[in-house]
Design a protein around this motif. Sequence first.
Motif, PDB file in Angstrom:
ATOM      1  N   VAL A 164     -60.706  55.160  15.470  1.00 14.63           N
ATOM      2  CA  VAL A 164     -61.390  55.384  14.201  1.00 14.63           C
ATOM      3  C   VAL A 164     -61.917  54.037  13.721  1.00 14.63           C
ATOM      4  CG1 VAL A 164     -61.090  56.036  11.784  1.00 14.63           C
ATOM      5  CG2 VAL A 164     -59.988  57.384  13.592  1.00 14.63           C
ATOM      6  N   ILE A 168     -36.412  55.061  12.704  1.00 14.40           N
ATOM      7  CA  ILE A 168     -35.373  55.668  11.869  1.00 14.40           C
ATOM      8  C   ILE A 168     -36.000  56.481  10.740  1.00 14.40           C
ATOM      9  CG2 ILE A 168     -33.468  55.173  10.273  1.00 14.40           C
ATOM     10  CD1 ILE A 168     -32.870  52.641  11.912  1.00 14.40           C
ATOM     11  N   THR A 208     -44.426  51.859  18.887  1.00 12.77           N
ATOM     12  CA  THR A 208     -43.393  52.874  19.165  1.00 12.77           C
ATOM     13  C   THR A 208     -42.938  52.807  20.625  1.00 12.77           C
ATOM     14  OG1 THR A 208     -44.193  54.310  17.393  1.00 12.77           O
ATOM     15  CG2 THR A 208     -43.004  55.384  19.199  1.00 12.77           C
ATOM     16  N   GLU A 259     -55.900  59.373  17.859  1.00 12.63           N
ATOM     17  CA  GLU A 259     -55.142  58.240  18.394  1.00 12.63           C
ATOM     18  C   GLU A 259     -56.021  57.461  19.375  1.00 12.63           C
ATOM     19  OE1 GLU A 259     -52.136  56.561  18.188  1.00 12.63           O
ATOM     20  OE2 GLU A 259     -52.986  55.388  19.826  1.00 12.63           O
ATOM     21  N   GLY A 278     -39.471  52.031  11.494  1.00  8.25           N
ATOM     22  CA  GLY A 278     -40.279  53.235  11.599  1.00  8.25           C
ATOM     23  C   GLY A 278     -39.658  54.362  12.393  1.00  8.25           C
TER      24      GLY A 278
END
Length: 354
Positions: free
Chosen positions: A170, A328, A45, A35, A326
């Motif tokens: 990344v 849910i 999020t 991450e 996303g």
Amino acid sequence: MASAKRSVIVVGAGIVGASLAFHFARRGAAVHVVEEGAQAGSGVTARAFGWVNIINIAPGAVNYRLVQEALADYARLQAVLPDAFVAARPGSLFWLGGAAETEAFAAAHRAEGTDVELVNAATITAWEPNLRQPPACAMFSPRDLALDPARLARDLIDASGATATFGRKVENLILSGDRVSGVRFADGGMVEADLVILAGGTAVDKLAESVGFRSAVEASPSIILRYSCAAPVVSRILRGPGLEIRQSGDNILHVAKGYIDDTAENAPKRIGERILKVMYERLHLPDGVALVEAAAGYRPFFSDGMPRLGFLPGIEGAYVAVGHPGVILAPLLGRLAAEHVLDGQRSPLVPLPA
Ligand SMILES: Cc1cc2nc3c(=O)[nH]c(=O)nc-3n(C[C@H](O)[C@H](O)[C@H](O)COP(=O)(O)OP(=O)(O)OC[C@H]3O[C@@H](n4cnc5c(N)ncnc54)[C@H](O)[C@@H]3O)c2cc1C
């Protein structure tokens, strides 16, 4: 066939990546999460409203059945990880412009097998006494949840036993022939695995393009507003015309609003200030409610309204999991992906990347 020694890198620790890590690790895979942010749940999020529901989805919508399944996955996840849900609040009240419309919407949900009740103004007032003008009737959806998705992402990764690297981006996928064999970091170094799962939300195509694929995910903006508040005001999620609000245990009021445009007048902070006036009109609020966060978040969205789940076509060793809504869908996507990759069972519910 279970693959106990399958090594998997999940790129992205949003709610979707966290759920993937949880479900793959539980099925015996050796999972490593990578991450860019400092912790799980630091992408869009962190800006989600946090409403796990079906009543805000129109019966007949392309993803209705998927969301029905997703709520069942939430119930299963809650049973397995009760501690991750201690702060979650169940139940939401939803109403449209008139009672007849609300009743028709409830009937349409019921016809699809969704459990919703109709409650009248007296019940609404008893439940939510701070609502100044309760509607004549509202749908009550008892199984809906209001939760902090970033916290759930952190809890899922902690509970998964996966290893994780935070604060590293990344840069690209490592391609050996037609096979992805790992990821290369922007600051140097690499990690290898049998499978790389792209769960980077709106950024998945930046990595997919490094191996010649584009999922065509779009970035769909929406605005999150958060207000400090000295006292409890609402118990459930309230969703009516012009109002979508919930309150968390720290009394913060969370409001989601549609994005308008990028003019100064419609900047998130300005919208937050306007909405605060509406909130005082609609709710009995204590003095001193103050806007503490106003930001646009970019939701990973496909034009057909469905998420994508599957191997990148023509390339071995790379998988993608992305889509809206996303929060849910995350537990469902995590389970379906693990069943697909580790057990060879693909659900037709979610379209493949193509
Ligand atoms: C205002 C608002 C309200 C919303 N309300 C709801 C709601 O009530 N219910 C709901 O279901 N959804 C809601 N959503 C949508 C929801 O937020 C998203 O669908 C969901 O959070 C997407 O999760 P994700 O894990 O796919 O993406 P993200 O949370 O963006 O996670 C992707 C992660 O990947 C990381 N990443 C990306 N590229 C790389 C890289 N190259 N290297 C390393 N890391 C990388 C990012 O840093 C990020 O942390 C809302 C969104 C907004 C903006």
